[in-house]
Design a protein around this motif. Structure first.
Motif, PDB file in Angstrom:
ATOM      1  N   ASP A   1       5.070  -1.840 -13.661  1.00 21.42           N
ATOM      2  CA  ASP A   1       4.013  -2.459 -12.883  1.00 21.42           C
ATOM      3  C   ASP A   1       3.180  -3.301 -13.842  1.00 21.42           C
ATOM      4  N   LEU A   2       2.635  -4.392 -13.352  1.00 21.09           N
ATOM      5  CA  LEU A   2       1.798  -5.280 -14.159  1.00 21.09           C
ATOM      6  C   LEU A   2       0.531  -5.557 -13.378  1.00 21.09           C
ATOM      7  N   THR A   3      -0.616  -5.315 -13.999  1.00 24.43           N
ATOM      8  CA  THR A   3      -1.896  -5.568 -13.344  1.00 24.43           C
ATOM      9  C   THR A   3      -2.845  -6.261 -14.310  1.00 24.43           C
TER      10      THR A   3
ATOM     11  N   SER B   1       8.508  -3.379 -10.602  1.00 27.23           N
ATOM     12  CA  SER B   1       9.581  -4.356 -10.486  1.00 27.23           C
ATOM     13  C   SER B   1      10.276  -4.509 -11.832  1.00 27.23           C
TER      14      SER B   1
ATOM     15  N   LEU C   1      -0.375 -12.752 -10.228  1.00 27.46           N
ATOM     16  CA  LEU C   1       0.820 -12.003 -10.593  1.00 27.46           C
ATOM     17  C   LEU C   1       1.741 -11.924  -9.390  1.00 27.46           C
ATOM     18  N   ASP C   2       3.012 -12.227  -9.608  1.00 28.12           N
ATOM     19  CA  ASP C   2       4.010 -12.147  -8.542  1.00 28.12           C
ATOM     20  C   ASP C   2       5.166 -11.282  -8.993  1.00 28.12           C
ATOM     21  N   ARG C   3       5.507 -10.329  -8.147  1.00 26.31           N
ATOM     22  CA  ARG C   3       6.691  -9.493  -8.350  1.00 26.31           C
ATOM     23  C   ARG C   3       7.914 -10.344  -8.030  1.00 26.31           C
ATOM     24  N   GLU C   4       8.911 -10.320  -8.872  1.00 26.56           N
ATOM     25  CA  GLU C   4      10.133 -11.099  -8.589  1.00 26.56           C
ATOM     26  C   GLU C   4      11.337 -10.193  -8.514  1.00 26.56           C
TER      27      GLU C   4
ATOM     28  N   LYS D   1      10.934  -7.581 -12.931  1.00 28.07           N
ATOM     29  CA  LYS D   1      10.487  -8.882 -13.448  1.00 28.07           C
ATOM     30  C   LYS D   1       9.193  -9.292 -12.751  1.00 28.07           C
ATOM     31  N   TRP D   2       8.271  -9.840 -13.539  1.00 26.94           N
ATOM     32  CA  TRP D   2       6.986 -10.329 -13.028  1.00 26.94           C
ATOM     33  C   TRP D   2       6.769 -11.760 -13.483  1.00 26.94           C
ATOM     34  N   ARG D   3       6.083 -12.528 -12.660  1.00 29.36           N
ATOM     35  CA  ARG D   3       5.670 -13.888 -13.004  1.00 29.36           C
ATOM     36  C   ARG D   3       4.149 -13.915 -13.065  1.00 29.36           C
TER      37      ARG D   3
END
Length: 130
Positions: free
Chosen positions: A112-114, A30, A127-130, A32-34
């Protein structure tokens, strides 16, 4: 007996295929990530993130969290540690006190963020994909 072994093998292979498909479906970079932080730290520990841009090698970032740190403090620690490790490739800011937004800069690639490790007790991080 042979048909029971064969059906067990087929079920096991079906499960493997299903798990692989789920893993591939979840890997959706994504722009942006939250990062949402909930609750206080009941122990010292770490939260380790992996930032994986689509056009570069992944970067691992480990955030040290002290016992009794509140969710707002933990969010600031995450923000500051990500900024220090990632430089200016991303815009990283605290939102609503307990959330951290990580956004690609103009012209940057999706990522990607994990979470790769979490040893701090009491804190929930989503973690939420925005």
């Amino acid at each position: 007996m042979r048909s029971l072994q064969r059906s067990g093998f087929i079920r096991a292979m079906s499960l493997v295929v299903l798990l692989c498909a789920c893993a591939i479906a979840q890997a959706a970079p994504s722009n942006k990530w939250r990062i949402q932080v909930s609750s206080d730290a009941d122990s010292d520990g770490v939260v380790a993130f992996r930032v994986a841009p689509t056009d570069a090698a992944p970067v691992d970032v480990t955030v040290q969290v002290p016992k009794n740190a509140g969710e707002n403090h933990i969010a600031r620690l995450i923000r500051d540690t990500l900024r220090a490790k990632l430089g200016d490739r991303y815009k990283i800011e605290v939102d609503d006190g307990e959330d951290v937004l990580v956004k690609k800069r103009t012209g940057g690639s999706n990522f990607d963020l994990t979470i790769t490790q979490k040893t701090v007790a009491g804190v929930r991080i989503t973690l939420d994909r925005e």
